[in-house]
Scaffold this motif. Structure first.
Motif, PDB file in Angstrom:
ATOM      1  N   ASN A  58     -12.093  -6.100   6.217  1.00  0.00           N
ATOM      2  CA  ASN A  58     -11.580  -6.507   4.929  1.00  0.00           C
ATOM      3  C   ASN A  58     -10.374  -6.483   4.552  1.00  0.00           C
ATOM      4  O   ASN A  58      -9.769  -6.607   3.069  1.00  0.00           O
ATOM      5  N   ASP A  59      -9.271  -6.677   5.866  1.00  0.00           N
ATOM      6  CA  ASP A  59      -7.774  -6.026   5.118  1.00  0.00           C
ATOM      7  C   ASP A  59      -7.338  -7.778   6.138  1.00  0.00           C
ATOM      8  O   ASP A  59      -6.073  -8.329   5.470  1.00  0.00           O
ATOM      9  N   LEU A  60      -8.413  -8.518   5.567  1.00  0.00           N
ATOM     10  CA  LEU A  60      -8.063  -9.838   5.698  1.00  0.00           C
ATOM     11  C   LEU A  60      -7.482 -10.176   7.296  1.00  0.00           C
ATOM     12  O   LEU A  60      -6.839 -11.412   7.294  1.00  0.00           O
ATOM     13  N   GLN A  83      -8.312 -14.980   6.264  1.00  0.00           N
ATOM     14  CA  GLN A  83      -8.149 -14.655   5.237  1.00  0.00           C
ATOM     15  C   GLN A  83      -8.819 -15.223   3.936  1.00  0.00           C
ATOM     16  O   GLN A  83      -9.513 -15.336   2.678  1.00  0.00           O
ATOM     17  N   CYS A  84      -8.994 -16.958   4.161  1.00  0.00           N
ATOM     18  CA  CYS A  84      -9.769 -17.893   2.803  1.00  0.00           C
ATOM     19  C   CYS A  84     -10.833 -16.925   2.811  1.00  0.00           C
ATOM     20  O   CYS A  84     -11.812 -16.885   1.685  1.00  0.00           O
ATOM     21  N   THR A  86     -12.918 -14.066   3.642  1.00  0.00           N
ATOM     22  CA  THR A  86     -12.878 -12.887   2.868  1.00  0.00           C
ATOM     23  C   THR A  86     -12.356 -12.717   1.528  1.00  0.00           C
ATOM     24  O   THR A  86     -12.629 -12.585   0.821  1.00  0.00           O
ATOM     25  N   SER A  87     -11.724 -13.935   1.112  1.00  0.00           N
ATOM     26  CA  SER A  87     -11.185 -14.140  -1.141  1.00  0.00           C
ATOM     27  C   SER A  87     -11.830 -14.505  -0.855  1.00  0.00           C
ATOM     28  O   SER A  87     -12.480 -14.274  -2.064  1.00  0.00           O
ATOM     29  N   SER A  90     -14.797 -12.243  -1.846  1.00  0.00           N
ATOM     30  CA  SER A  90     -14.854 -11.465  -2.789  1.00  0.00           C
ATOM     31  C   SER A  90     -14.181 -12.193  -3.966  1.00  0.00           C
ATOM     32  O   SER A  90     -15.388 -11.210  -4.734  1.00  0.00           O
ATOM     33  N   GLN A  91     -13.895 -12.963  -3.983  1.00  0.00           N
ATOM     34  CA  GLN A  91     -14.133 -14.020  -5.640  1.00  0.00           C
ATOM     35  C   GLN A  91     -16.183 -14.342  -5.606  1.00  0.00           C
ATOM     36  O   GLN A  91     -16.106 -14.031  -7.117  1.00  0.00           O
TER      37      GLN A  91
END
Length: 137
Positions: A58-60, A83-84, A86-87, A90-91
């Motif tokens: 989860n550090d992308l 990155q995309c 995981t974020s 999260s959203q």
């Protein structure tokens, strides 16, 4: 529609959830479930249409990639996918918790014209499976 990668991803999710040494230990440093997880990942990766599987911390950052070929779009842009996705998860988790604080995101499936992305987020890692939804089984 390909359903087998979804089922196998849920099985991997289940294997991690019952690991007493913690998901990071078993997945990345040789815990007891590594052979089961590796065989499940290889089985998912061999399904028709699967372009690749990513496991991200989860550090992308992408910590593990299985791609079907050296030309796989997943392999060529693994950090961008990591990155995309995981974020995005999260959203989505934040939105779910805003709607109901007792609920949590367990699985996401995103389908576009060209690609289907299945995301299985956990506390310390996220599993992403990318496939071509038009591939024949």
């Amino acid at each position: 529609m390909l359903i087998y990668p979804l089922v196998d991803t849920i099985i991997i999710f289940w294997l991690f959830s019952f690991n007493t040494s913690g998901p990071t230990t078993s997945l990345f440093s040789g815990g007891g479930y590594v052979s089961e997880v590796e065989s499940s990942l290889m089985r998912i990766n061999q399904h028709p249409g699967v372009q690749g599987i990513l496991i991200t911390q989860n550090d992308l950052k992408c910590s593990r990639v299985l791609a079907t070929s050296d030309e796989s779009p997943v392999l060529l842009s693994k950090d961008n996918y990591a990155q995309c996705c995981t974020s995005l998860s999260s959203q989505a988790r934040t939105a779910i918790r805003d709607l109901d604080p007792t609920d949590d995101l367990k699985f996401m499936r995103i389908r576009t014209r060209k690609t289907e992305i299945m995301i299985a987020p956990e506390q310390e890692y996220t599993i992403v499976c990318v496939q071509d939804p038009t591939a024949k089984a």
